[in-house]
Design a protein around this motif. Structure first.
Motif, mmCIF file in Angstrom:
data_model
loop_
_atom_site.group_PDB
_atom_site.id
_atom_site.type_symbol
_atom_site.label_atom_id
_atom_site.label_comp_id
_atom_site.label_asym_id
_atom_site.label_seq_id
_atom_site.Cartn_x
_atom_site.Cartn_y
_atom_site.Cartn_z
ATOM 1 N N UNK A 1 -0.068 -1.184 10.581
ATOM 2 C CA UNK A 1 1.401 -0.486 10.433
ATOM 3 C C UNK A 1 2.138 -0.980 9.048
ATOM 4 N N UNK A 2 2.483 0.021 8.193
ATOM 5 C CA UNK A 2 3.057 -0.255 6.945
ATOM 6 C C UNK A 2 4.227 0.409 6.763
ATOM 7 N N UNK A 3 5.099 -0.003 5.843
ATOM 8 C CA UNK A 3 6.405 0.795 5.480
ATOM 9 C C UNK A 3 6.483 1.049 3.856
ATOM 10 N N UNK A 4 6.985 1.966 3.321
ATOM 11 C CA UNK A 4 7.326 2.022 2.112
ATOM 12 C C UNK A 4 7.966 0.984 1.332
ATOM 13 N N UNK A 5 7.777 0.605 0.180
ATOM 14 C CA UNK A 5 8.494 -0.546 -0.768
ATOM 15 C C UNK A 5 9.488 0.063 -1.396
ATOM 16 N N UNK A 6 10.596 0.590 -1.009
ATOM 17 C CA UNK A 6 11.904 1.331 -1.691
ATOM 18 C C UNK A 6 13.013 0.383 -1.591
ATOM 19 N N UNK A 7 14.107 0.462 -2.379
ATOM 20 C CA UNK A 7 15.022 -0.234 -2.300
ATOM 21 C C UNK A 7 16.097 0.037 -1.445
ATOM 22 N N UNK B 1 -1.439 2.214 1.693
ATOM 23 C CA UNK B 1 -1.309 3.424 0.443
ATOM 24 C C UNK B 1 -0.377 2.611 -0.684
ATOM 25 N N UNK B 2 -0.758 3.251 -1.817
ATOM 26 C CA UNK B 2 0.136 2.715 -2.944
ATOM 27 C C UNK B 2 1.773 2.909 -2.556
ATOM 28 N N UNK B 3 2.473 1.967 -3.069
ATOM 29 C CA UNK B 3 3.912 1.916 -2.747
ATOM 30 C C UNK B 3 4.453 1.597 -1.181
ATOM 31 N N UNK B 4 3.328 1.074 -0.485
ATOM 32 C CA UNK B 4 3.669 0.626 0.797
ATOM 33 C C UNK B 4 3.334 -0.716 1.026
ATOM 34 N N UNK B 5 4.048 -1.342 1.915
ATOM 35 C CA UNK B 5 3.686 -2.919 2.195
ATOM 36 C C UNK B 5 3.093 -2.899 3.835
ATOM 37 N N UNK B 6 2.477 -3.969 3.844
ATOM 38 C CA UNK B 6 1.711 -4.269 5.396
ATOM 39 C C UNK B 6 2.599 -5.192 6.048
ATOM 40 N N UNK B 7 2.652 -4.717 7.366
ATOM 41 C CA UNK B 7 3.323 -5.455 8.207
ATOM 42 C C UNK B 7 2.438 -6.201 9.191
ATOM 43 N N UNK B 8 1.810 -5.420 9.945
ATOM 44 C CA UNK B 8 0.693 -6.176 10.975
ATOM 45 C C UNK B 8 -0.287 -5.201 11.321
ATOM 46 N N UNK B 9 -1.348 -5.884 11.940
ATOM 47 C CA UNK B 9 -2.601 -4.879 12.333
ATOM 48 C C UNK B 9 -2.790 -4.915 13.939
#
Length: 257
Positions: A131-137, A112-120
């Motif tokens: 697995x993804x996590x949000x890209x926030x400070x 999704x927009x605003x998220x970063x990919x970690x692994x499949x």
């Protein structure tokens, strides 16, 4: 730190160590807390002799120093206190917002927009997922904090999404090892340059190890563990980038949630 009589309401059954939810009554104030008695800790082969409650309190002290006056404190207030099962970690209960997901699973390739990919990976139904996590400070700051405390267990479920947008980290019992044991789901920024705020936060921790923070950690951690915390500060500042998986062991905790 709150004091007073603790009343337990229930036990968190999925937890690997004895974990209770209760109310701490301090005068006319009632505060919901998490209580993890030292007597309920299971020995860990890779953390021999470790008192997990001490490490949880140590993580809070580092988080306070890391935050300073400008950043949010990434760990709920945590201290050593007495409860029905003896001395243990006491932490103010933080109720997450069920409608927010700082770390989540999505169909593979659909970040999704605003998220970063970690692994499949593949889920229980043999579906391709990511697995993804949000890209926030704030979550980035947690990733830096985890690198400092050498957190070996940053699962997705150990990130609490607060309604006001804050992100709180919990369950820091297996941290501060003298060997590199960083295991986290927050690898989305690996290798990116540290921001000025992040560098300043690391330098605050490093400076604190020469004064007040050291005094707070000395009863909780061994001298080598404190020295290695200082070395991790120096390494982060010297390299100036977010940590990357080092390949000496698993980089992701299992299970990741």
């Amino acid at each position: 730190m709150l004091t007073g009589e603790m009343e337990l309401h229930g036990r968190v059954m999925p937890a690997s160590n004895a974990t209770f939810v209760g109310t701490l009554r301090d005068g006319g104030t009632a505060t919901q807390v998490v209580y993890k008695p030292i007597a309920g800790e299971r020995p860990l082969w890779d953390f021999p002799g470790a008192v997990l409650a001490h490490r949880e309190v140590a993580a809070f002290h580092v988080a306070e120093t890391f935050a300073g006056e400008s950043l949010p404190v990434l760990v709920p207030p945590t201290w050593l206190g007495d409860g029905p099962h003896g001395e243990g970690m006491v932490q103010v209960w933080a109720e997450p917002d069920p409608d927010q997901s700082a770390v989540t699973i999505v169909p593979e390739g659909e970040v999704p927009a605003g998220y970063l990919h970690v692994f499949d990976g593949i889920d229980a139904r043999d579906r391709d997922i990511s697995l993804v996590h949000e890209d926030t400070p704030t979550l980035r700051q947690m990733a830096v904090f985890d690198a400092l405390v050498n957190n070996a267990d940053r699962k997705g479920g150990h990130v609490l999404e607060m309604t006001d947008g804050r992100r709180l980290g919990v369950d820091h019992g297996i941290a501060f090892h003298s060997e590199d044991k960083l295991r986290t789901v927050l690898w989305g920024w690996a290798g990116q340059p540290l921001t000025d705020d992040e560098l300043e936060a690391v330098l605050r921790v490093r400076a604190g190890l020469g004064s007040t923070l050291h005094d707070l950690l000395a009863p909780l951690l061994g001298p080598l563990e404190i020295d290695c915390l200082a070395r991790r500060c120096d390494r982060l500042v010297g390299r100036g980038v977010m940590p990357v998986p080092r390949g000496g062991g698993p980089a992701i905790p299992w299970p990741p949630f």
